[in-house]
Design a protein around this motif. Structure first.
Motif, mmCIF file in Angstrom:
data_model
loop_
_atom_site.group_PDB
_atom_site.id
_atom_site.type_symbol
_atom_site.label_atom_id
_atom_site.label_comp_id
_atom_site.label_asym_id
_atom_site.label_seq_id
_atom_site.Cartn_x
_atom_site.Cartn_y
_atom_site.Cartn_z
ATOM 1 N N SER A 263 0.806 -1.221 0.000
ATOM 2 C CA SER A 263 0.000 0.000 0.000
ATOM 3 C C SER A 263 0.841 1.275 0.000
ATOM 4 C CB SER A 263 -0.920 0.015 1.230
ATOM 5 O OG SER A 263 -1.803 -1.094 1.215
ATOM 6 N N LEU A 264 2.158 1.147 0.055
ATOM 7 C CA LEU A 264 3.018 2.318 0.037
ATOM 8 C C LEU A 264 2.782 3.123 -1.242
ATOM 9 C CD1 LEU A 264 6.391 0.837 1.352
ATOM 10 C CD2 LEU A 264 5.009 2.591 2.474
ATOM 11 N N THR A 265 2.717 4.429 -1.090
ATOM 12 C CA THR A 265 2.503 5.317 -2.235
ATOM 13 C C THR A 265 3.719 6.223 -2.381
ATOM 14 O OG1 THR A 265 0.105 5.281 -1.967
ATOM 15 C CG2 THR A 265 1.053 7.133 -3.195
ATOM 16 N N ARG A 266 4.308 6.250 -3.534
ATOM 17 C CA ARG A 266 5.499 7.053 -3.778
ATOM 18 C C ARG A 266 5.110 8.485 -4.132
ATOM 19 N NH1 ARG A 266 8.634 8.597 -7.980
ATOM 20 N NH2 ARG A 266 10.872 8.768 -7.599
ATOM 21 N N LEU A 267 5.776 9.441 -3.473
ATOM 22 C CA LEU A 267 5.554 10.854 -3.764
ATOM 23 C C LEU A 267 6.552 11.318 -4.826
ATOM 24 C CD1 LEU A 267 5.131 12.233 -0.121
ATOM 25 C CD2 LEU A 267 3.367 11.377 -1.680
ATOM 26 N N THR A 268 6.145 12.299 -5.608
ATOM 27 C CA THR A 268 7.020 12.852 -6.629
ATOM 28 C C THR A 268 8.217 13.526 -5.967
ATOM 29 O OG1 THR A 268 5.134 13.206 -8.088
ATOM 30 C CG2 THR A 268 7.144 14.429 -8.590
ATOM 31 N N TRP A 369 -7.930 10.503 -2.900
ATOM 32 C CA TRP A 369 -6.519 10.830 -2.863
ATOM 33 C C TRP A 369 -5.715 10.041 -3.893
ATOM 34 C CZ3 TRP A 369 -2.907 7.090 -2.131
ATOM 35 C CH2 TRP A 369 -3.335 5.885 -1.555
ATOM 36 N N SER A 370 -6.187 8.852 -4.248
ATOM 37 C CA SER A 370 -5.449 8.026 -5.210
ATOM 38 C C SER A 370 -5.481 8.617 -6.613
ATOM 39 C CB SER A 370 -6.010 6.598 -5.225
ATOM 40 O OG SER A 370 -7.343 6.590 -5.715
ATOM 41 N N ARG A 371 -6.362 9.567 -6.871
ATOM 42 C CA ARG A 371 -6.442 10.203 -8.176
ATOM 43 C C ARG A 371 -5.660 11.519 -8.214
ATOM 44 N NH1 ARG A 371 -10.561 7.937 -11.240
ATOM 45 N NH2 ARG A 371 -10.670 9.806 -12.546
ATOM 46 N N LYS A 373 -2.203 13.833 -8.001
ATOM 47 C CA LYS A 373 -0.763 13.748 -8.209
ATOM 48 C C LYS A 373 -0.098 14.312 -6.956
ATOM 49 C CE LYS A 373 -1.046 14.333 -13.230
ATOM 50 N NZ LYS A 373 -0.655 15.209 -14.370
#
Length: 487
Positions: A263-268, A369-371, A373
């Motif tokens: 579930s980790l989400t990478r930030l720009t 939030w998943s949509r 950027k």
């Protein structure tokens, strides 16, 4: 039990012996004496002393070792010639020693030893004062730990914002350090440094613990906090009459983290973000970069996921950040700006007023939030620290908006940046229409907006309505102008 026991033997016509004095609670240690004749021992407030050994000369009973105020471990001991006595000295003070003092003595339990055959040796008042202070601090820490054990608090539910850990892991610009060493989040990169942030004041229990422990008590408070936030939470899931041998809370967290790792989400990253901004500038495309800190999240949380009164208490800095009062219109405008922004900076900190509010707030306003950027809410600092800020601005026409616009403009010009417009301070959310009108009158490629919470709405509207690049610059402007950070 209590009483006096006299023991000794005779050898060569001289007697040696000792006197043992036992206090009410039986906690006065053993008093031994040796010499040419029997030596008596008078114990003052010695209910907490361990074993006291006194040596000295006497032609007869009369050389008295005086242990004064030895109620703390390591308390001062005076050994020397004093007034003669016929027997064991008065022990009224020892008898009046309180039961509480005796209980503390049983925990202290150290032995105070006097060097033998040095009848005039004295330890001055300074060591006694230091020992006394150490004893008081030890007692305060013990009292604190006892109070915490007797009043356990239930673990917060995972669905509540308060369930998130209170110790944030965000970058330094998003946090301040309490004088006692407690790391707490600051309001919008330091906007609340002087007015207080959402967590700028420790909760009452923590504040009491810090005060009770006194100097040097933070380490004990930290240990108790780690236990309460780790092993104590684990214990709530263990059924009665069971234990979980040789498995620490850290092991359980690691095992659980592996389960949620997908579930980790990478930030720009800063370099990626710089690439997107420069690509938009080269193509003359609109682009808006907004950032969400505790100010924005608490504004959205008022009367939605938190009571307004609680938000007012947590965020006294909101008027400074541009929102004197969170109203439904302000919340709707702010939520719409987040939904329509090209890039949204979100907090890395998992503190209650950062990530602890982020997802409940987005869920309340129907923002997936998943949509979005996503980048970090400290992307402004990251671009500066990565030496990417000046390359983005050089060769571009720059508009500056905010209370530090004039000073920042002079600084940027010294570094070869073309500043084509300056719009001074923004007077809160109600001032957005006026600022937008002034902005439309300038020619620029990129706008740097340092205007508190209104910056989110301004950046979104500048990108969407004026077709330019707008970047939420935040308190990076203040730090550059004051010289705290260097270009």
């Amino acid at each position: 039990m209590k009483g006096t026991v006299r023991a000794g033997s005779s050898k060569g016509g001289s007697s040696t012996g000792g006197v043992i004095r036992i206090s009410k609670a039986g906690r006065t240690g053993v008093v031994l004496s040796r010499g040419k004749a029997s030596t008596a021992e008078r114990v003052g407030k010695a209910s907490m002393a361990g074993s006291v050994i006194v040596a000295g000369k006497a032609d007869r009973i009369g050389n008295v070792g005086n242990v004064g105020k030895a109620s703390r471990p390591g308390g001062g001991i005076r050994v020397g010639k004093v007034a003669r006595a016929r027997g064991v000295g008065k022990t009224d003070k020892a008898r009046r020693s309180s039961r509480a003092a005796g209980e503390r003595a049983s925990r202290a339990g150290g032995a105070a030893l006097a060097p033998p055959a040095q009848s005039r040796l004295r330890q001055g008042p300074a060591p006694r004062r230091r020992a006394s202070a150490q004893g008081r601090r030890a007692a305060a820490r013990a009292k604190q730990r006892t109070a915490m054990r007797r009043a356990p608090k239930p673990a917060p539910q995972a669905s509540s914002p308060q369930a998130m850990p209170a110790s944030g892991a965000g970058p330094a610009p998003r946090q301040t350090t309490h004088p006692q060493g407690v790391v707490v989040p600051a309001g919008r990169e330091g906007a609340a440094a002087s007015a207080g942030s959402a967590n700028g004041v420790p909760p009452p229990a923590a504040e009491h613990a810090v005060q009770a422990a006194g100097p040097g008590g933070y380490a004990a408070g930290y240990r108790d906090g780690v236990f309460a936030g780790g092993e104590a939470l684990v214990a709530q899931h263990i059924p009665p009459d069971h234990i979980l041998p040789a498995v620490a809370a850290a092991d359980l967290i690691a095992a659980g983290f592996r389960q949620y790792a997908p579930s980790l989400t990478r930030l720009t990253s800063p370099h990626e973000m710089a690439g997107h901004i420069m690509a938009a500038l080269d193509a003359q495309r609109p682009l808006s970069v907004v950032r969400l800190g505790d100010g924005e999240l608490l504004t959205l949380a008022a009367d939605t996921v938190l009571p307004a009164a609680e938000v007012q208490e947590l965020a006294p800095f909101l008027p400074y950040a541009g929102v004197p009062c969170s109203t439904p219109d302000i919340r709707a405008t702010l939520a719409e700006a987040i939904r329509g922004a090209d890039w949204v900076g979100v907090p890395i900190s998992r503190a209650p007023t950062f990530q602890g509010l982020l997802f409940p707030v987005l869920r309340h306003f129907g923002i997936d939030w998943s949509r979005l950027k996503l980048t970090s809410s400290t992307i402004n600092y990251s671009l500066h620290q990565s030496r990417l800020l000046l390359p983005i601005l050089q060769g571009r026409r720059v508009l500056l908006i905010g209370s530090q616009a004039a000073e920042l403009g002079a600084l940027l010009q010294l570094h070869g940046v073309q500043v084509t417009g300056i719009i001074p301070a923004v007077a809160g959310m109600a001032d957005i229409p006026r600022v937008m009108q002034l902005t439309s009158e300038h020619t620029f490629d990129i706008a740097l907006v340092a205007a508190g919470i209104p910056a989110v709405v301004l950046c979104r509207r500048i990108g969407g309505e004026l077709g330019s690049v707008a970047f939420d610059f935040g308190h990076l402007a203040d730090k550059l102008v004051t010289g705290e950070l260097q270009l």
